[in-house]
Design an enzyme around this catalytic site. Sequence first.
Site, PDB file in Angstrom:
ATOM      1  N   CYS A  31       0.622  -0.838   0.053  1.00 34.37           N
ATOM      2  CA  CYS A  31       0.107  -0.101  -0.155  1.00 34.37           C
ATOM      3  C   CYS A  31       0.863   1.352   0.325  1.00 34.37           C
ATOM      4  O   CYS A  31       1.901   1.154   0.296  1.00 34.37           O
ATOM      5  CB  CYS A  31      -1.006   0.282   1.432  1.00 34.37           C
ATOM      6  SG  CYS A  31      -0.231   0.078   2.559  1.00 34.37           S
ATOM      7  N   ILE A  32       0.274   2.742  -0.121  1.00 39.73           N
ATOM      8  CA  ILE A  32       1.142   3.767  -0.370  1.00 39.73           C
ATOM      9  C   ILE A  32       0.564   4.988   0.811  1.00 39.73           C
ATOM     10  O   ILE A  32      -0.316   4.649   1.203  1.00 39.73           O
ATOM     11  CB  ILE A  32       1.086   4.229  -1.437  1.00 39.73           C
ATOM     12  CG1 ILE A  32       2.133   4.911  -1.426  1.00 39.73           C
ATOM     13  CG2 ILE A  32      -0.555   4.640  -1.795  1.00 39.73           C
ATOM     14  CD1 ILE A  32       1.951   6.037  -3.388  1.00 39.73           C
TER      15      ILE A  32
END
EC number: 5.3.99.2
Length: 191
Positions: free
Chosen positions: A65-66
């Site tokens: 994820c970011i």
Amino acid sequence: MAALHTLWMGLVLLGVLGVLQTRAQAQVSRQPNFQQDKFLGRWFTSGLASNSSWFREKKNALSMCISVVAPSAEGGLNLTTTFLRKDQCETRTLLLRPAETPGCYSYTSPHWGSTHDVWVVATDYEEYALLYTAGTKSPGQDFHMATLYSRTQTPRAEVKEKFSTFAKTRGFTEDAIVFLPKTERCMEEHR
């Protein structure tokens, strides 16, 4: 299912910053001369290790994820994380409150309502960051997590090895360490 999602989000957010001295974690090292302004920006969650039973059960289903780290008005950090959940992108923001020591933060778990401390153990600001999080989910249930943040979706082998070594020094076994698979889903929001 919502509780599991909240736990996953908490796991991701747990890993993001700081160094707070607690009785149980007094031996956790931290990044010398931590520079918050250099820590800002986009990071990918590339590796995780946790003692959470939920994490151990679901770790093979997780993907990268970011997160975007931005300064908060209170001198801490806003951590905004975007991740894939039930085939849709979801974004959550967490306020990391600063402690007295630079690079030290704490936050209140949205899932458990307890306070968690986060340490930036090591970072070069441009490639990777190693983080350690500790807290108590409930009386007698301590939570620990190590996180590898990378500025790219493909951290170098040396960085991954550094994370594995760090996680093992914190007591995590090889089977508790996972490198999250790269994905393009939900990444475009922060490019």
